[in-house]
Scaffold this active site. Sequence first.
Site, short mmCIF file in Angstrom:
data_model
loop_
_atom_site.label_atom_id
_atom_site.label_comp_id
_atom_site.label_asym_id
_atom_site.label_seq_id
_atom_site.Cartn_x
_atom_site.Cartn_y
_atom_site.Cartn_z
NE ARG A 57 31.72 35.15 45.77
CZ ARG A 57 32.50 36.01 46.42
NH1 ARG A 57 33.80 35.98 46.26
NH2 ARG A 57 31.96 36.93 47.19
CB SER A 99 41.39 35.00 45.44
OG SER A 99 40.12 35.09 44.85
CE LYS A 155 36.18 33.90 49.37
NZ LYS A 155 37.43 34.08 48.60
#
Length: 211
Positions: A38, A107, A136
Site C-alpha cells: 500500500r 474494506s 490511514k
Amino acid sequence: MKDFRLYAITGEEFHKGRDLIQVMEEAILGGVDIIQLRDKYSSKKEVLRKAKLLKELAKKYDIPLIINDHIDVALAVDADGIHIGQDDLPLEEARKIIGKNKIIGISTHEIEEAREAQKNGADYIGVGPIFPTKSKVDVVDPVTTKYIEEVVKEITIPFVAIGGIKLHNVDQVLDAGATRICAISEIVGNEDVTRVCQLFIKKIDERLLIK
C-alpha cells in the site's frame, strides 16, 4: 486463495531508514502469510519498482502478494490480487479487469457493506477499523469488535480484522471471533519485526486451539 492468519501491509513511514524488502521478509519469517503493498504517495514508477521486488519476495516464500488500489501495477507484476476500498472502482468492474483467477479483497465498515462484498464476489473482506488508527488518513470511526461479531454470524467468506490492532488489544479481537489479523505499525514499526509476528501467531493459534 490460501487461507491465512496474519496479514501485513507495508507502511514505510513507520520504519524510516530501514529497507522495505528486509522489513517485509522479517515479517514473513515471523509467520506473516499474506502481504500487501500500500503506497498512496509514490509515483507510479516507484510503486511498480516496489511491487516487482515484493513479488519476488512473495514468490520466494510462496505467499500471496496483494496490491492496494493500483490495478495496473498488479497486472504488470502478476500479483496475486488487489485490495480496494468502498470509494474505489466497484468490485464488479475490478473483477472484469483483474480476471476471475485473481484475489479481490475489499474494506468494509458495516454489515451491509460486508453483505454486498460477499454477494458481488469478493474473495475476502477487511473488517475495521476496529480501534483508532494512525496508519490511514481520512479513516472512518472505529467500528469496534461489535462489527466482528456481526460478520461472524452472517458472512461466510474469509474476513480479516484490521485497524489499530496491537499485541495488547488483539485478545479482544480474537474474543469477538476473528481468526485472521492484519496489522501495520505494530508489525513494520517494531524493532523486532519477526518476534512481534511470532507473538501474534502464538495468540491466534492458541485461540484456534481453544475453539
